[in-house]
Write an enzyme that holds these catalytic residues in place. Sequence first.
Site, PDB file in Angstrom:
ATOM      1  N   GLU A 280     -28.231  33.966 -29.740  1.00  0.00           N
ATOM      2  CA  GLU A 280     -27.389  34.645 -30.733  1.00  0.00           C
ATOM      3  C   GLU A 280     -26.217  35.371 -30.087  1.00  0.00           C
ATOM      4  O   GLU A 280     -25.167  35.536 -30.697  1.00  0.00           O
ATOM      5  CB  GLU A 280     -28.219  35.652 -31.552  1.00  0.00           C
ATOM      6  CG  GLU A 280     -28.568  35.112 -32.912  1.00  0.00           C
ATOM      7  CD  GLU A 280     -29.236  36.133 -33.830  1.00  0.00           C
ATOM      8  OE1 GLU A 280     -29.201  37.345 -33.571  1.00  0.00           O
ATOM      9  OE2 GLU A 280     -29.813  35.682 -34.832  1.00  0.00           O
ATOM     10  N   HIS A 301     -47.345  19.041 -18.450  1.00  0.00           N
ATOM     11  CA  HIS A 301     -48.102  17.886 -18.948  1.00  0.00           C
ATOM     12  C   HIS A 301     -47.474  17.324 -20.220  1.00  0.00           C
ATOM     13  O   HIS A 301     -48.063  16.489 -20.895  1.00  0.00           O
ATOM     14  CB  HIS A 301     -49.558  18.296 -19.175  1.00  0.00           C
ATOM     15  CG  HIS A 301     -50.243  18.685 -17.897  1.00  0.00           C
ATOM     16  ND1 HIS A 301     -51.123  17.864 -17.239  1.00  0.00           N
ATOM     17  CD2 HIS A 301     -50.125  19.797 -17.130  1.00  0.00           C
ATOM     18  CE1 HIS A 301     -51.540  18.467 -16.129  1.00  0.00           C
ATOM     19  NE2 HIS A 301     -50.948  19.641 -16.038  1.00  0.00           N
ATOM     20  N   LYS A 416     -27.253  31.082 -44.745  1.00  0.00           N
ATOM     21  CA  LYS A 416     -27.657  32.050 -45.786  1.00  0.00           C
ATOM     22  C   LYS A 416     -26.799  31.867 -47.036  1.00  0.00           C
ATOM     23  O   LYS A 416     -27.315  31.858 -48.147  1.00  0.00           O
ATOM     24  CB  LYS A 416     -27.499  33.484 -45.262  1.00  0.00           C
ATOM     25  CG  LYS A 416     -28.510  33.869 -44.213  1.00  0.00           C
ATOM     26  CD  LYS A 416     -28.388  35.344 -43.921  1.00  0.00           C
ATOM     27  CE  LYS A 416     -29.135  35.735 -42.685  1.00  0.00           C
ATOM     28  NZ  LYS A 416     -28.793  37.073 -42.203  1.00  0.00           N
TER      29      LYS A 416
HETATM   30  O1  PA5 Z   1     -30.513  40.131 -33.855  1.00  0.00           O
HETATM   31  C1  PA5 Z   1     -30.198  40.150 -35.019  1.00  0.00           C
HETATM   32  O2  PA5 Z   1     -29.251  40.859 -35.444  1.00  0.00           O
HETATM   33  C2  PA5 Z   1     -30.949  39.341 -36.041  1.00  0.00           C
HETATM   34  O3  PA5 Z   1     -31.890  38.516 -35.459  1.00  0.00           O
HETATM   35  C3  PA5 Z   1     -31.654  40.257 -37.022  1.00  0.00           C
HETATM   36  O4  PA5 Z   1     -32.517  41.102 -36.322  1.00  0.00           O
HETATM   37  C4  PA5 Z   1     -32.437  39.455 -38.052  1.00  0.00           C
HETATM   38  O5  PA5 Z   1     -31.576  38.581 -38.728  1.00  0.00           O
HETATM   39  C5  PA5 Z   1     -33.099  40.383 -39.066  1.00  0.00           C
HETATM   40  O6  PA5 Z   1     -32.172  41.194 -39.679  1.00  0.00           O
HETATM   41  P1  PA5 Z   1     -32.598  42.505 -40.435  1.00  0.00           P
HETATM   42  O7  PA5 Z   1     -33.184  43.437 -39.448  1.00  0.00           O
HETATM   43  O8  PA5 Z   1     -31.345  43.039 -41.049  1.00  0.00           O
HETATM   44  O9  PA5 Z   1     -33.612  42.093 -41.485  1.00  0.00           O
END
Ligand code: PA5
Length: 428
Positions: A280, A301, A416
């Site tokens: 990310e 394996h 989303k």
């Molecule tokens: O690292 C990030 O920003 C994302 O992985 C969020 O943690 C994830 O999408 C969950 O978001 P939220 O905490 O708003 O539910």
Amino acid sequence: MVIKTNLEHIGEKIDFASYEEKVKEIDASIKNKSGAGADFLGWVNQAEEYLKGEELPRVLKAAKTIQEHYDILVVCGIGGSYLGARAAIEALKGTIPHSGIQIIWLGETFDPAYICQALHYLKDKKFAVNVISKSGTTTETALSFRLLRELLEKRDGKEAARKAIFATTDGEKGALLTLAKKEGYETFRLPSDIGGRYSVQTAVGLLPMAASGIDVTRLLEGSRDAAKEYSNPSLKENAAYQYAVARHHFYEKGKSVELFATYLPSLVQLTEWWKQLYGESEGKEGKSLFPAAATFTTDLHSLGQFIQEGSPIFFETILHLGENAEDISIPLDEENLDGLNYLAGKPLSFVQEKAFQGVLEAHSNIGKTPNIVLELEKMDDYHLGYLFYFFEKACAMSAYLNGLNPFNQPGVEVYKKNMFHLLGKPGY
Ligand code: PA5
């Protein structure tokens, strides 16, 4: 040195001198908060602040309440809102824990079968819920939480449900904060300047960890000491920056995948956390290494053939531990029908270590795949805190070296929006 970046098995010498100036420049931009995404640098000194702050005692108290009054903690979150806690709990308590309350993970899927199974399992058990969502609007988490809340409220009444629910969310805004305030849930804060994937050293990670019996103070001390060590801008001395530069070097040389491997099944979730952190933070603008992970020798394996002789698109990063948490001696068998008596009397760790050495030689020397070895003294609360921070700091440096903002994730929104449109969510 708690963590050493060992570059003896990469098959070449990296010209660190050519990166020194750039690394110093980026280090300064992290310190004076002038780089891209600088509003999300709250994690840099978070552990030290948290150790001195008012929330840690509340986390410890809530964890004690959960341990004393409930048999299960359901952690309801996704991505950065659960991966760190899950990584720590499996790394430190093992995959077959022999003490502590049971942890169930929910809120990270829409799978009706999984959610129904979990609700069915929970329906007559004493469980608490820690709902974790910075935004409060993440659909996977919010839907699971709605179902859990309904189960608790219908079964035990509103007041008992209120006591059993702990919310971790943005300290200032968001749907979950509004709901938590209205319902009177005990609430923990995710500071606005810390993104989900950098939040393991906040209540996001710490409350589930503490409830499972992890010494979160020691874990924070590890992160705090790592923050001190990795604030050194010298590439010669900073192992996190050495790792960042080494992976950047291989990316520039044309590698497109980093295969992060450990030798412990209890670290599978750590590799999941690592994948999210790097994926990310860096996977944007058509750039960066794809973060893949494996567990050795298990995956040798399955993936072993490809790793040894397949397309050379990757380098490996191996996490090697200096000590094992537990060990066992191999017994002698009079009949020796399995032919294992040549190992009798030796500890299992001896076999594990020889496997590590043999694989390293096979992959780096014979297979010609560069192997970065990250040497960690051992895995305990303190060292895991150190390791979390090592990867976070290296990730920020790595993304900046690539000219990227490490702290945003614009691409995640695309699916989303499509999904909301298809679901008929108002405004989409
Ligand atoms: O690292 C990030 O920003 C994302 O992985 C969020 O943690 C994830 O999408 C969950 O978001 P939220 O905490 O708003 O539910």
